[in-house]
Scaffold this motif. Structure first.
Motif, PDB file in Angstrom:
ATOM      1  N   GLU A  71       1.012  -1.385   0.441  1.00  0.00           N
ATOM      2  CA  GLU A  71      -0.089   0.275  -0.112  1.00  0.00           C
ATOM      3  C   GLU A  71       0.872   1.464   0.233  1.00  0.00           C
ATOM      4  O   GLU A  71       1.899   1.221   0.817  1.00  0.00           O
ATOM      5  N   ASP A  72       0.562   2.271  -0.014  1.00  0.00           N
ATOM      6  CA  ASP A  72       1.217   3.173  -0.721  1.00  0.00           C
ATOM      7  C   ASP A  72       0.787   4.200   0.336  1.00  0.00           C
ATOM      8  O   ASP A  72      -0.774   4.980   0.674  1.00  0.00           O
ATOM      9  N   VAL A  73       1.676   4.659   1.250  1.00  0.00           N
ATOM     10  CA  VAL A  73       1.152   5.245   2.780  1.00  0.00           C
ATOM     11  C   VAL A  73       2.195   6.512   2.555  1.00  0.00           C
ATOM     12  O   VAL A  73       2.448   6.974   3.508  1.00  0.00           O
ATOM     13  N   THR A  74       3.392   7.402   1.269  1.00  0.00           N
ATOM     14  CA  THR A  74       3.404   7.927   1.773  1.00  0.00           C
ATOM     15  C   THR A  74       2.921   9.201   1.935  1.00  0.00           C
ATOM     16  O   THR A  74       3.108  10.235   2.611  1.00  0.00           O
ATOM     17  N   ALA A  75       1.372   9.369   2.045  1.00  0.00           N
ATOM     18  CA  ALA A  75       0.851  10.321   2.086  1.00  0.00           C
ATOM     19  C   ALA A  75       0.478   9.795   3.498  1.00  0.00           C
ATOM     20  O   ALA A  75       0.007  10.999   3.658  1.00  0.00           O
ATOM     21  N   LEU A  76       0.665   9.438   4.452  1.00  0.00           N
ATOM     22  CA  LEU A  76       0.472   9.144   5.188  1.00  0.00           C
ATOM     23  C   LEU A  76       1.004   9.847   6.599  1.00  0.00           C
ATOM     24  O   LEU A  76       2.342   9.680   6.483  1.00  0.00           O
ATOM     25  N   ALA A  77       0.104  10.426   7.976  1.00  0.00           N
ATOM     26  CA  ALA A  77       0.856  11.475   8.647  1.00  0.00           C
ATOM     27  C   ALA A  77       1.779   9.698   9.426  1.00  0.00           C
ATOM     28  O   ALA A  77       1.768   8.133   9.621  1.00  0.00           O
ATOM     29  N   ALA A  78       2.067   9.978  10.862  1.00  0.00           N
ATOM     30  CA  ALA A  78       3.720   8.806  11.444  1.00  0.00           C
ATOM     31  C   ALA A  78       2.356   8.121  12.154  1.00  0.00           C
ATOM     32  O   ALA A  78       2.707   7.190  12.017  1.00  0.00           O
ATOM     33  N   PRO A  79       1.205   8.651  12.837  1.00  0.00           N
ATOM     34  CA  PRO A  79       0.355   7.493  13.596  1.00  0.00           C
ATOM     35  C   PRO A  79      -0.579   7.075  13.173  1.00  0.00           C
ATOM     36  O   PRO A  79      -0.699   5.608  13.279  1.00  0.00           O
ATOM     37  N   ASP A  80      -0.817   7.684  11.602  1.00  0.00           N
ATOM     38  CA  ASP A  80      -1.538   6.368  10.709  1.00  0.00           C
ATOM     39  C   ASP A  80      -0.360   5.220   9.893  1.00  0.00           C
ATOM     40  O   ASP A  80      -0.794   4.645  10.343  1.00  0.00           O
ATOM     41  N   ARG A  81       0.867   5.559  10.294  1.00  0.00           N
ATOM     42  CA  ARG A  81       1.588   4.418   9.459  1.00  0.00           C
ATOM     43  C   ARG A  81       1.937   3.835  11.077  1.00  0.00           C
ATOM     44  O   ARG A  81       1.822   2.407  10.459  1.00  0.00           O
ATOM     45  N   CYS A  82       1.692   4.590  12.309  1.00  0.00           N
ATOM     46  CA  CYS A  82       2.463   3.358  13.124  1.00  0.00           C
ATOM     47  C   CYS A  82       0.989   2.813  13.491  1.00  0.00           C
ATOM     48  O   CYS A  82       0.906   0.952  13.730  1.00  0.00           O
ATOM     49  N   ARG A  83      -0.280   2.945  13.008  1.00  0.00           N
ATOM     50  CA  ARG A  83      -1.515   1.949  13.397  1.00  0.00           C
ATOM     51  C   ARG A  83      -1.245   0.850  12.349  1.00  0.00           C
ATOM     52  O   ARG A  83      -2.088   0.068  12.812  1.00  0.00           O
TER      53      ARG A  83
END
Length: 243
Positions: free
Chosen positions: A67-79
């Protein structure tokens, strides 16, 4: 072949006219321990922050589990399963060691009782159970490094980003850190670790990726990377001349 857990695809990060990371691409497979190494100023911390979501790339993509997570902030990547430690320890010194880890556990366990059970389990795993009730500010530097790892593990990551967790440790302390990283991998967690002490990293990692001046210098098996003439010149040269 299984799809990689993490893909860094042609990523760059510029600060004004300075390119801290330039067109870097690499992958991390599930279950691997991968070392991200290089001399001071190589761009390791910047690249790490791009993967964790603390900084956005100027160009390129970061994919996690396809999944492309480039635009996600750190808390969303953590989840989504990317946990991290920090190069400069960030503990809540007036809180207990247990409550520091509860902060991480709340990501997966929103109810306090469940979060505390998870935190206690992780502290035991990290060898800090006897210090659970102590204020975090009372911990020794090696214990604070373990607390960083424990708090990140409490988020139940699929990928654990370790940012120089061996820095400033004695050889004996560093060996305990190595053993902890191996234990983490045995639980099924993939590890990407930033270190600049090659003597610690090379016996531990499955593969190494070397940065120099923000660009890829070498990557591959530890023995191959350590023998690479470019790595020797850029990374080991000053040390060899000084010896």
């Amino acid at each position: 072949m299984n799809a990689p857990l993490l893909q860094v695809d042609d990523v760059s990060r510029r600060f004004g006219g300075l390119a801290a990371v330039s067109n870097v691409s690499f992958e991390v497979g599930r279950g691997e321990i991968v070392g991200l190494i290089g001399p001071n100023g190589a761009g390791k911390s910047t690249l790490f922050n791009l993967i964790a979501g603390a900084l956005p790339p100027s160009s390129g993509r970061i994919l996690f589990e396809g999944e492309d997570v480039t635009a996600l902030a750190a808390p969303d990547r953590c989840r989504r399963g990317i946990g991290r430690t920090f190069q400069v320890v960030k503990s809540f010194d007036s809180m207990s060691v247990l409550d520091n880890v509860v902060v991480g556990a709340l990501v997966r366990h929103p109810h306090a009782a469940a979060a505390r059970r998870k935190a206690a389990e992780v502290l035991d795993f990290a060898g800090l159970a006897p210090r659970a009730a102590s204020p975090a500010g009372d911990l020794t530097p090696p214990e604070k490094r373990r607390l960083e790892v424990a708090r990140a593990l409490a988020t139940e990551p699929k990928l654990l980003l370790l940012d120089e967790v061996m820095t400033g440790l004695t050889p004996a302390e560093a060996q305990k850190g190595v053993e902890l990283v191996r234990k983490v991998r045995e639980t099924g967690v993939t590890v990407l670790m930033v270190e600049h002490v090659m003597e610690i990293v090379m016996p531990l990692v499955d593969r190494a990726f070397v940065l120099h001046l923000g660009r890829e210098l070498a990557h591959g098996k530890p023995a191959d990377v350590a023998a690479d003439p470019g790595v020797i010149s850029a990374y080991l040269g000053d040390r060899r001349r000084a010896s």
